[in-house]
Scaffold this motif. Structure first.
Motif, PDB file in Angstrom:
ATOM      1  N   ASP A  36       0.746  -1.180  -0.024  1.00 50.70           N
ATOM      2  CA  ASP A  36       0.062  -0.007   0.035  1.00 50.70           C
ATOM      3  C   ASP A  36       0.832   1.260   0.040  1.00 50.70           C
ATOM      4  N   LYS A  37       2.077   1.102   0.234  1.00 56.36           N
ATOM      5  CA  LYS A  37       2.971   2.301   0.315  1.00 56.36           C
ATOM      6  C   LYS A  37       3.550   2.824  -1.199  1.00 56.36           C
ATOM      7  N   ALA A  38       3.393   3.936  -1.399  1.00 56.12           N
ATOM      8  CA  ALA A  38       3.903   4.616  -2.585  1.00 56.12           C
ATOM      9  C   ALA A  38       5.418   4.553  -2.430  1.00 56.12           C
ATOM     10  N   SER A  39       6.078   4.188  -3.433  1.00 53.74           N
ATOM     11  CA  SER A  39       7.595   4.266  -3.415  1.00 53.74           C
ATOM     12  C   SER A  39       8.010   5.444  -4.379  1.00 53.74           C
ATOM     13  N   ASP A  40       9.142   5.921  -4.278  1.00 52.51           N
ATOM     14  CA  ASP A  40       9.883   7.244  -4.611  1.00 52.51           C
ATOM     15  C   ASP A  40       9.754   7.175  -6.136  1.00 52.51           C
ATOM     16  N   THR A  41       9.277   8.065  -6.985  1.00 50.64           N
ATOM     17  CA  THR A  41       9.070   8.311  -8.278  1.00 50.64           C
ATOM     18  C   THR A  41       9.897   9.585  -8.814  1.00 50.64           C
ATOM     19  N   PRO A 100      13.016   7.673 -15.158  1.00 44.96           N
ATOM     20  CA  PRO A 100      12.002   8.493 -15.901  1.00 44.96           C
ATOM     21  C   PRO A 100      10.675   8.564 -15.225  1.00 44.96           C
ATOM     22  N   GLY A 101      10.889   8.467 -13.764  1.00 47.20           N
ATOM     23  CA  GLY A 101       9.546   8.736 -13.340  1.00 47.20           C
ATOM     24  C   GLY A 101       8.276   7.784 -12.729  1.00 47.20           C
ATOM     25  N   SER A 102       9.165   6.545 -12.579  1.00 48.49           N
ATOM     26  CA  SER A 102       8.379   5.485 -11.956  1.00 48.49           C
ATOM     27  C   SER A 102       8.783   4.371 -11.083  1.00 48.49           C
ATOM     28  N   ASN A 103       8.169   3.621 -10.524  1.00 44.77           N
ATOM     29  CA  ASN A 103       9.082   2.703  -9.718  1.00 44.77           C
ATOM     30  C   ASN A 103       8.331   1.373  -9.450  1.00 44.77           C
ATOM     31  N   VAL A 104       8.894   0.287  -9.653  1.00 43.62           N
ATOM     32  CA  VAL A 104       8.273  -0.900  -9.513  1.00 43.62           C
ATOM     33  C   VAL A 104       8.440  -1.573  -8.178  1.00 43.62           C
ATOM     34  N   THR A 105       7.460  -1.950  -7.481  1.00 42.64           N
ATOM     35  CA  THR A 105       7.743  -2.831  -6.348  1.00 42.64           C
ATOM     36  C   THR A 105       7.057  -4.184  -6.704  1.00 42.64           C
ATOM     37  N   ILE A 115       3.646 -17.479 -10.531  1.00 38.59           N
ATOM     38  CA  ILE A 115       3.055 -16.058 -10.771  1.00 38.59           C
ATOM     39  C   ILE A 115       3.618 -14.966  -9.697  1.00 38.59           C
ATOM     40  N   SER A 116       3.692 -13.763 -10.178  1.00 40.37           N
ATOM     41  CA  SER A 116       4.004 -12.707  -9.231  1.00 40.37           C
ATOM     42  C   SER A 116       2.884 -11.391  -9.178  1.00 40.37           C
ATOM     43  N   LEU A 117       3.380 -10.595  -8.231  1.00 44.81           N
ATOM     44  CA  LEU A 117       2.470  -9.321  -8.184  1.00 44.81           C
ATOM     45  C   LEU A 117       3.419  -8.252  -8.261  1.00 44.81           C
ATOM     46  N   ALA A 118       3.023  -6.774  -8.692  1.00 44.25           N
ATOM     47  CA  ALA A 118       3.639  -5.692  -8.761  1.00 44.25           C
ATOM     48  C   ALA A 118       2.775  -4.731  -8.605  1.00 44.25           C
ATOM     49  N   ARG A 119       3.261  -3.610  -7.827  1.00 47.49           N
ATOM     50  CA  ARG A 119       2.770  -2.452  -7.723  1.00 47.49           C
ATOM     51  C   ARG A 119       3.564  -1.262  -8.423  1.00 47.49           C
ATOM     52  N   ILE A 120       3.129  -0.444  -9.413  1.00 41.33           N
ATOM     53  CA  ILE A 120       3.913   0.532  -9.974  1.00 41.33           C
ATOM     54  C   ILE A 120       3.272   1.849  -9.700  1.00 41.33           C
ATOM     55  N   ASP A 121       4.289   2.728  -9.373  1.00 45.78           N
ATOM     56  CA  ASP A 121       3.757   4.025  -8.988  1.00 45.78           C
ATOM     57  C   ASP A 121       4.398   5.016 -10.135  1.00 45.78           C
ATOM     58  N   PHE A 122       3.780   6.050 -10.451  1.00 42.97           N
ATOM     59  CA  PHE A 122       3.921   7.072 -11.817  1.00 42.97           C
ATOM     60  C   PHE A 122       4.070   8.484 -10.902  1.00 42.97           C
ATOM     61  N   ALA A 123       5.017   9.230 -11.450  1.00 45.28           N
ATOM     62  CA  ALA A 123       5.125  10.550 -10.911  1.00 45.28           C
ATOM     63  C   ALA A 123       3.891  11.244 -11.841  1.00 45.28           C
TER      64      ALA A 123
END
Lengths: 186, 186, 186, 186, 186, 186
Positions: free
Chosen positions: E28-33, E37-42, E57-65
């Motif tokens: 649930d935590k946003a990562s630094d973007t 180029p302004g994104s971060n994949v957990t 299988i795996s799972l990812a969260r992607i944050d975008f500036a």
């Protein structure tokens, strides 16, 4: 022959395929959780996105009613599930094979991730006072769903009550009563 | 390094392997079916024959007590099963996935063959007055076994009775009573 | 389109499928072993049970004439075989790949189990004075059968006798004689 | 633990791997074809290039003596082979499974490509007056090689001559003579 | 030997495994973007959850500036990706294989789902004025990540600038300048 | 029904199949390498040999112009490639996944073999003064080809230049110029 099939589904020529063949909208919408047992699964599998065919993955949103919304014990015959909680608090678990029948359970909060291995019985239960939401990836474009109680007591036609009474150590009157109930399958 | 492992099991150099690594005796012997629910499975998997490793198959003998010996509803997470009846009369069946939850059942006599697809709940029930015997091939060297009633009511530790009461439409007192029983798993 | 195909075979809608699609009778019947080389295989594969499609397993009954009934050296291109003896005494074996070409053989009695790994030459030979019977699981719904002597000397059209003479270190007259024989394939 | 194994082989940390782990030299060199049956296979599999592990492919060069150099009838238990002729003229073929045992053969010249499906008996035979050379890709990092005549008559220990006499329709004296020969396996 | 390895990773005895082996917190935590180029994949893969081993299988969260946060064109060598947008507006796309090199692109809003097939170049780009968040399921426990620009211009050691100049139709001075830049890989 | 399809391709009855279904000629012919970037791939996949269907392998011949003929950085989404040099001198390499992005490169001479693992960017570059020729096996009957520069700058329709400028650290004018070029894909 113009129509080509793979896995029993239409396989488009890349020249004719469109972005919409890889698209599905609306996973931000909560679905109705008012019916027993209080959960609702929106599964984005190959029936929803034809472009998933042969690719071995699908995605699901699961909504849970507050105070006990339950995704009841079930099995995916063709998929492992990895779930993350978006909102709320879920008590989740799975039971491993013989001879251990060990329960692996955990209370999950927002942002927690948990794995339910392929072919094992698992459940998710909302123990919070607010609606809960989870997203899950599943390792098949067509995971399948065997809800254990419904498959046992709500199949069509019903399984002999002799079998169920002995298997579940219930008297036949209880089995007959159970078989007369309505079994929802989220 | 002298010991090589594949799939977590010792993999012998062919020069050191012996015929015994591909052998297991005694499948002609009936096993004890006196305990509830009246069946007993002798599974020849990779634990019994190390040479089965990576080969994707195993073999089982299933004995059933007369008059109701039951191999209770269960799932193999990693295998389809093809069974043939050697002696006796079995009522068998499996239930397919949502949304149909349709039961495919049949009474099998000596020489009949039936298929139980991977990951689906299935059972075999001796409806004859004599002991029954079946042989089965399974499409994994390690099929796994999830006996449904035991996994639900006899896991260790137990699943919350709130979950089970809601899932099975039983009151919690009945669930608690069920959880206190002994659950055999043939 | 009403007819859906998977793997080149009709795939029924679950609503239309019947228990008979997962059923085959008669594996209790001995088949005729009077023809050379004295064995007969009843294979229950996807041609016999359409419900086996995609499920990766089949079942076989093998009957052997007394005093030398032979299931001659053969290969299953797509399956490992696990066999158990129901009646009689079999001398069985398989030969592993280059460079060892080691023979793994054993005399099997009633209840003994033996594994024949995928793609290796193997045989079963009745060394007892009574008919023998075996059951086997195979790790494919369509294992295939390459009987070595028939494939070498009885193919249609025949392989050049120059090739066979050199490969088998036989003179061409012997090869020509062999190619003129009838080659049964149980 | 510093050493990690996959498939029973060392799996290097990418930081420690070198280009040489994906490299093998010398496939331009003809190998000796003077020994019976007049061919020689240089197989670049996972034993030669450790970096092939898990990647499902290997490469081979095959040299044939002029006037009858033979790569004798054999099977790869785990690989289909696709071959192309670099020099010379080859008569090649494979025999399909029961019940057809049909021979698919062809004379190949320089630049021709032919497929030998997994698990089927196939051969290549130099019918030209000059040395022939072929290259082949195989769909496994460890295809395995079962040379049919050697596996049948040259295994260690030998298969019972009763079995071989009956299977090949030869008298036991001929079988015994064959078993006493030296069987090369290119 | 106490430690068993599968796929090069420790495989625990079920008796010793714990729920934590199937758990990972904090998605649930946003990562630094803030970095180009302004994104971060957990990515929650088998390195984060050991219980995912062999489960595919795996799972990812992607944050975008906001205003142009980019998950740059990349490939997963071993996984298809199914993504859904939690917040914001993404312009996404993938390019198919030769000979078409057709771009399948779409603007996704909250709740939209899109598929990026295995081994194809794809990207996600935040065209909104607020941070964007997406979740994705990937069809491998270890999908791998090949960021195209970094792999081409930022490998270690660098690819010859002759190759890159010709491949990208750039002069060598531009290639050299590109190779001197820092290449981030979210 | 007379026509059977598997994987969307016609699957012939063995009785109707011919040797030509497993055959393709002409791989000894050099193909034209005069167009930029100076290489040409002749791929013998399932489109050329229908008999390759389901068999998981294909074969390719690659011709390179002298003095810089380039098979530009590309990916096969479904295949590992094993290449051997028939004539000439090639500088070859591949770049591994994040986080290392390590280049594995080597200069190959006649007879050298090199592996390019599935889904990784790789290239071959003729650094000799004469034409070069290579043969390669690929671990799929339909490997697919993603030429990186063409997929990035030459897709149809084009990817937004905002995305490409940011991803490749180029100004938009340069991106626009690149997108206006002709991108060949050998």
């Amino acid at each position: 022959m113009n129509t080509v099939f793979v896995n029993g589904l239409v396989c488009k020529n890349p020249k004719d395929a469109k972005p919409e063949d890889f698209f599905f909208p609306g996973l931000d919408k909560a679905s109705d959780t008012s019916k027993n047992p209080g959960s609702n699964v929106t599964l984005v599998n190959v029936e929803k996105i034809v472009g998933l065919n042969t690719l071995g993955i699908s995605l699901a949103r699961i909504d849970f009613a507050p105070n006990g919304g339950l995704n009841p014990p079930h099995i995916h015959p063709r998929a492992t599930e990895v779930l993350t909680v978006m909102e709320g608090t879920l008590y989740v678990g799975f039971v491993i094979s013989a001879p251990d029948f060990k329960l692996f359970s955990k209370v999950l909060n927002k942002g927690d991730v948990f794995v339910f291995p392929k072919g094992l019985i698992h459940f998710q239960f909302n123990i919070g006072a607010v609606p809960a939401v989870a997203f899950a990836g599943l390792s098949s474009q067509n995971p399948g769903l065997v809800t254990v109680a419904k498959a046992a007591f709500g199949s069509n036609p019903p399984i002999s009550d002799d079998v169920l009474a002995k298997a579940f150590q219930l008297d036949k009157k209880t089995v007959d009563w159970l078989q007369a109930q309505f079994w929802n399958s989220s």
